[in-house]
Motif scaffolding. Structure first.
Motif, PDB file in Angstrom:
ATOM      1  N   THR A   1       0.845  -1.186   0.000  1.00 18.21           N
ATOM      2  CA  THR A   1       0.000   0.000   0.000  1.00 18.21           C
ATOM      3  C   THR A   1       0.883   1.239   0.000  1.00 18.21           C
ATOM      4  N   GLY A   2       0.358   2.376  -0.394  1.00 16.16           N
ATOM      5  CA  GLY A   2       1.117   3.625  -0.393  1.00 16.16           C
ATOM      6  C   GLY A   2       2.404   3.514  -1.198  1.00 16.16           C
ATOM      7  N   ALA A   3       3.510   3.910  -0.581  1.00 18.06           N
ATOM      8  CA  ALA A   3       4.798   3.942  -1.285  1.00 18.06           C
ATOM      9  C   ALA A   3       5.496   2.574  -1.309  1.00 18.06           C
ATOM     10  N   MET A   4       4.850   1.552  -0.727  1.00 15.33           N
ATOM     11  CA  MET A   4       5.475   0.214  -0.717  1.00 15.33           C
ATOM     12  C   MET A   4       5.615  -0.302  -2.146  1.00 15.33           C
ATOM     13  N   ARG A   5       6.770  -0.899  -2.444  1.00 14.01           N
ATOM     14  CA  ARG A   5       6.998  -1.451  -3.781  1.00 14.01           C
ATOM     15  C   ARG A   5       6.698  -2.937  -3.825  1.00 14.01           C
ATOM     16  N   THR A   6       6.506  -3.537  -2.655  1.00 12.54           N
ATOM     17  CA  THR A   6       6.248  -4.976  -2.575  1.00 12.54           C
ATOM     18  C   THR A   6       5.476  -5.262  -1.280  1.00 12.54           C
ATOM     19  N   ASP A   7       5.042  -6.517  -1.108  1.00 12.44           N
ATOM     20  CA  ASP A   7       4.346  -6.884   0.127  1.00 12.44           C
ATOM     21  C   ASP A   7       5.340  -7.076   1.269  1.00 12.44           C
ATOM     22  N   GLY A   8       4.838  -7.002   2.479  1.00 13.84           N
ATOM     23  CA  GLY A   8       5.618  -7.401   3.638  1.00 13.84           C
ATOM     24  C   GLY A   8       5.211  -8.820   4.018  1.00 13.84           C
ATOM     25  N   MET A   9       6.096  -9.569   4.644  1.00 15.95           N
ATOM     26  CA  MET A   9       5.742 -10.923   5.095  1.00 15.95           C
ATOM     27  C   MET A   9       6.373 -11.156   6.461  1.00 15.95           C
ATOM     28  N   ILE A  10       5.510 -11.420   7.440  1.00 20.27           N
ATOM     29  CA  ILE A  10       6.006 -11.664   8.798  1.00 20.27           C
ATOM     30  C   ILE A  10       5.780 -13.127   9.162  1.00 20.27           C
ATOM     31  N   TYR A  11       6.814 -13.796   9.600  1.00 14.50           N
ATOM     32  CA  TYR A  11       6.719 -15.168  10.083  1.00 14.50           C
ATOM     33  C   TYR A  11       6.457 -15.086  11.583  1.00 14.50           C
ATOM     34  N   ALA A  12       5.285 -15.513  12.004  1.00 17.60           N
ATOM     35  CA  ALA A  12       4.931 -15.403  13.424  1.00 17.60           C
ATOM     36  C   ALA A  12       3.754 -16.301  13.751  1.00 17.60           C
ATOM     37  N   SER A  13       3.602 -16.592  15.050  1.00 16.62           N
ATOM     38  CA  SER A  13       2.412 -17.315  15.482  1.00 16.62           C
ATOM     39  C   SER A  13       1.345 -16.280  15.825  1.00 16.62           C
ATOM     40  N   GLU A  14       0.121 -16.726  15.912  1.00 20.38           N
ATOM     41  CA  GLU A  14      -0.985 -15.819  16.202  1.00 20.38           C
ATOM     42  C   GLU A  14      -0.746 -15.096  17.538  1.00 20.38           C
ATOM     43  N   LYS A  15      -0.185 -15.856  18.478  1.00 27.06           N
ATOM     44  CA  LYS A  15       0.064 -15.350  19.825  1.00 27.06           C
ATOM     45  C   LYS A  15       1.050 -14.173  19.829  1.00 27.06           C
ATOM     46  N   MET A  16       1.959 -14.165  18.850  1.00 29.99           N
ATOM     47  CA  MET A  16       2.992 -13.124  18.821  1.00 29.99           C
ATOM     48  C   MET A  16       2.490 -11.804  18.227  1.00 29.99           C
ATOM     49  N   LEU A  17       1.345 -11.871  17.544  1.00 26.94           N
ATOM     50  CA  LEU A  17       0.934 -10.713  16.743  1.00 26.94           C
ATOM     51  C   LEU A  17       0.702  -9.433  17.535  1.00 26.94           C
ATOM     52  N   ASP A  18       0.116  -9.561  18.725  1.00 31.57           N
ATOM     53  CA  ASP A  18      -0.180  -8.363  19.518  1.00 31.57           C
ATOM     54  C   ASP A  18       1.086  -7.584  19.814  1.00 31.57           C
ATOM     55  N   ALA A  19       2.118  -8.326  20.253  1.00 29.99           N
ATOM     56  CA  ALA A  19       3.389  -7.683  20.587  1.00 29.99           C
ATOM     57  C   ALA A  19       3.994  -7.026  19.336  1.00 29.99           C
ATOM     58  N   ILE A  20       3.882  -7.707  18.210  1.00 28.95           N
ATOM     59  CA  ILE A  20       4.446  -7.167  16.967  1.00 28.95           C
ATOM     60  C   ILE A  20       3.714  -5.883  16.570  1.00 28.95           C
ATOM     61  N   ARG A  21       2.389  -5.892  16.733  1.00 30.42           N
ATOM     62  CA  ARG A  21       1.587  -4.707  16.385  1.00 30.42           C
ATOM     63  C   ARG A  21       1.958  -3.509  17.254  1.00 30.42           C
ATOM     64  N   GLN A  22       2.222  -3.775  18.532  1.00 32.91           N
ATOM     65  CA  GLN A  22       2.500  -2.678  19.471  1.00 32.91           C
ATOM     66  C   GLN A  22       3.877  -2.057  19.264  1.00 32.91           C
ATOM     67  N   ASP A  23       4.771  -2.824  18.664  1.00 36.57           N
ATOM     68  CA  ASP A  23       6.187  -2.502  18.645  1.00 36.57           C
ATOM     69  C   ASP A  23       6.618  -1.616  17.479  1.00 36.57           C
ATOM     70  N   GLN A  24       5.729  -1.236  16.592  1.00 34.88           N
ATOM     71  CA  GLN A  24       6.070  -0.485  15.368  1.00 34.88           C
ATOM     72  C   GLN A  24       6.933  -1.277  14.404  1.00 34.88           C
ATOM     73  N   ALA A  25       7.123  -2.572  14.683  1.00 33.74           N
ATOM     74  CA  ALA A  25       7.978  -3.367  13.809  1.00 33.74           C
ATOM     75  C   ALA A  25       7.312  -3.583  12.451  1.00 33.74           C
ATOM     76  N   MET A  26       5.976  -3.657  12.465  1.00 35.05           N
ATOM     77  CA  MET A  26       5.220  -3.817  11.207  1.00 35.05           C
ATOM     78  C   MET A  26       5.464  -2.648  10.276  1.00 35.05           C
TER      79      MET A  26
ATOM     80  N   GLY B   1      11.384  -9.571  -4.221  1.00 30.26           N
ATOM     81  CA  GLY B   1      10.625 -10.437  -3.308  1.00 30.26           C
ATOM     82  C   GLY B   1      10.022  -9.589  -2.195  1.00 30.26           C
ATOM     83  N   ASP B   2       9.535 -10.257  -1.144  1.00 27.63           N
ATOM     84  CA  ASP B   2       8.883  -9.534  -0.055  1.00 27.63           C
ATOM     85  C   ASP B   2       9.893  -8.893   0.890  1.00 27.63           C
ATOM     86  N   SER B   3       9.426  -7.891   1.624  1.00 33.05           N
ATOM     87  CA  SER B   3      10.180  -7.385   2.774  1.00 33.05           C
ATOM     88  C   SER B   3       9.788  -8.306   3.924  1.00 33.05           C
ATOM     89  N   MET B   4      10.754  -9.083   4.419  1.00 30.33           N
ATOM     90  CA  MET B   4      10.394 -10.146   5.368  1.00 30.33           C
ATOM     91  C   MET B   4      10.846  -9.870   6.799  1.00 30.33           C
TER      92      MET B   4
END
Lengths: 140, 484
Positions: B21-46, B60-63
């Motif tokens: 979306t926006g200025a992104m040239r490719t998709d992002g791909m995060i390897y994680a379990s469902e349980k980890m997602l909240d912490a990842i969302r809070q951390d600005q890492a996304m 390829g993707d930004s991984m």
């Protein structure tokens, strides 16, 4: 460990500082003192020798990062710790400073925090509500 | 990138896509379990994964690996490949501690034959022989400017030529312990000055030497090829390029802040400053980064030599008889020029791994001949109180992640929070109650590094195993830890 003249910026893996002052030299001076206080505690440092430092950059946040980076370099290479700082800043963002302090003595100084680097992340020098403030985050 | 515009789309339980979306040239791909997602969302890492996706020439993707957390510019756990023609190289995609990495040594010794008392004495002996903490260095080792040039050019090969370990160690180090394109001339006087007294020192923070035991074998065939057996005494060494690497990163952030403007690259974050791979600035950075990486290879080689010496003194016999051999040495913070197949085409790419490990599959020519039938060993240290893992690279990693996987546990508590939660407790005593003897140059570091400050590394390993980008071989438990 927190002194009144600066605030600690808490960060997941790292740690930062925030200072306020009436003018730019004051915030750069306070940032340097906070840098030393967080690292070894200012009370343990004495004024025995001095060092001259100068840095120049295109923007104020870059001057801030490079200024503290120069102090980190002096510590890593010579073990130099500052106690008192005088800063002058020219309009082209050239900072010159005299730092009074001494070299690291393992018998008297206890390192509380060692910085790997001074980062540009969220580094800022800004003026608001009649005060200058500066913030920087260290990579630990 | 505005965080609120980013969405996460579930691919399966282990893969989450951030659609372009926006200025992104490719998709992002995060390897994680469902349980980890909240912490990842809070951390600005996304947001950081999305920022990397905006950089020119990304292939390829930004991984991000499951140990993802917020980093300077790129997230820690970030993997991104760039085209050699239109792509960039970025110090923020490598990190301050260039070629921070780990190596694992195995032995013929069985942990239970030693007992707690001996482990305690052994850690104390390591602590005497391996410099750590502020300003500490070996009295019997000084480095001249000319020798430093050789270190920067030759890495672990230099160390072996000076009698630190032997030639058979070299084939068991990523890149043979020497980045061939390293250019010592690109390393500034300041970086040299910071590095000269720090070669052969552990440093502080999360760096360590750890004596452990192989607790569980998951893949007997591969474990056998790696020389691992249950109950075996092992030694982990974790350190990097010290002040020299930090200064190289810093020097080039300054240089590239200017070149980013020069090449008209639009940056969402100053720490992402970069230059085209094939520009003079890009080539300079790669030359300096390679030299710093070689410094780190030499550093780990010297420290493991002193580990061997310590064992020899302690047990009164040769390290050959103790079977102290290097299993493997991996890099965590690097940009490498590698060949990969993408969309059916074989091409050269500049692969950034920041807090991520190369994990090549069986058969790849970069995997040492001794391991080529099973794949590259991947070493995943955990926190000092729980466990560490040995994994192996898989074909799936070659297809999806440019042959990359996770690198460790990742912090969950800030240092400040860790200190607060440890108030009135003795971390050393608590560790001893768990059967782990810990010795550190700084008490503050021990508190900041306590187990609960980290994610459980098992959860991280679970994700990469389920996603198929590496396969568990063995689990190790710490017995004695020397912290910087």
């Amino acid at each position: 460990m927190e002194k009144a003249f600066y605030e600690i910026v808490d960060h997941t893996a790292d740690v930062g500082i925030r200072v306020h002052g009436r003018d730019l030299p004051e915030v750069f001076e306070k940032a340097a003192l906070a840098f030393y206080d967080l690292m070894v505690g200012l009370d343990a440092v004495e004024r025995r020798q001095s060092r001259e430092v100068s840095v120049e950059a295109q923007a104020l946040d870059e001057v801030l990062v490079q200024w503290l980076d120069e102090l980190l370099y002096l510590f890593e290479v010579e073990g130099f710790l500052g106690k008192a700082v005088r800063v002058a800043l020219s309009p082209s963002w050239r900072l010159t400073a005299t730092v009074d302090g001494e070299t690291f003595d393992p018998d008297r100084h206890r390192v509380k925090l060692l910085y790997k680097a001074v980062t540009y992340h969220k580094a800022s020098v800004a003026f608001a509500h009649g005060l200058w403030s500066a913030q920087v985050i260290f990579d630990i | 990138m505005a965080k609120d515009r980013l969405t996460l789309e579930r691919i399966d339980g282990w893969r989450w896509k951030i659609p372009r979306t926006g200025a992104m040239r490719t998709d992002g791909m995060i390897y994680a379990s469902e349980k980890m997602l909240d912490a990842i969302r809070q951390d600005q890492a996304m947001e950081q994964v999305a920022n990397v996706a905006c950089l020119p020439g990304i292939v390829g993707d930004s991984m991000a690996m499951p140990d993802i957390h917020w980093g300077y510019g790129f997230p820690i756990g970030g993997v991104a490949a760039f085209s050699m023609e239109e792509g960039i190289v970025s110090p923020g995609g490598v990190g301050y501690d260039i070629n921070c990495g780990v190596r694992l040594m195995t032995s013929h010794l069985r942990a239970q034959e030693l007992g707690a008392e001996k482990i305690r004495d052994l850690v104390a002996a390591l602590f005497r022989n391996i410099p750590s903490g502020v300003g500490s260095s070996r009295k019997d080792f000084k480095l001249t400017e000319t020798e430093l040039d050789k270190v920067l050019l030759k890495g672990a090969q230099w160390a072996v030529s000076k009698g630190f370990g032997d030639a058979s160690d070299l084939e068991r180090i990523e890149e043979g312990g020497c980045i061939p394109w390293a250019d010592p001339k690109e390393v500034s006087a300041k970086a040299r000055e910071r590095g000269r007294s720090q070669l052969g020192t552990l440093g502080s923070g999360n760096h360590f030497v750890e004596i452990g035991v192989v607790e569980e074998i998951y893949d007997p065939t591969t474990a056998d090829v790696f020389g691992l057996f249950q109950g075996q005494l092992t030694v982990f060494v974790h350190t990097g390029s010290r002040g020299l690497g930090h200064q190289v990163c810093d020097d080039f952030i300054r240089i590239l802040l200017k070149s980013t403007q020069k090449y008209g690259i639009d940056l969402p974050d100053k720490q992402l400053c970069c230059a085209p791979v094939n520009s003079p600035e890009g080539r300079s950075y790669l030359g300096a980064m390679g030299a710093a990486a070689n410094f780190a290879f030499a550093n780990r080689q010297m420290i493991s030599h002193w580990v061997r010496e310590t064992f020899e003194q302690f047990f009164g016999t040769s390290s050959e008889r103790l079977g102290l051999s290097l299993l493997y040495d991996v890099c965590h913070n690097m940009a490498k020029i590698e060949e990969h197949v993408t969309q059916g085409q074989r091409r050269k790419l500049c692969v950034h791994r920041k807090g991520a490990t190369r994990a090549f599959a069986a058969g790849h020519e970069a995997v040492p001949a001794v391991y080529r039938s099973v794949g590259q060993p991947v070493l995943i240290p955990g926190d000092m109180g729980r466990y560490s893992y040995v994994l192996v690279g898989t074909p799936r990693a070659m297809e999806e992640t440019f042959g990359s996987t996770c690198h460790g546990a990742g912090r969950v508590l800030s240092r400040h929070q860790a200190v607060k939660s440890a108030k009135g407790r003795s971390v050393v005593k608590e560790m001893e109650d768990r059967g782990i003897f810990v010795l550190g140059a700084s008490k503050a570091t021990l508190v900041e590094e306590m187990p609960e400050a980290y994610k459980d590394v098992s959860e991280v390993v679970d994700v990469v195993a389920h996603a198929g980008i590496s396969r568990p071989v063995a689990r190790l438990r710490p017995l004695g830890v020397m912290k910087g």
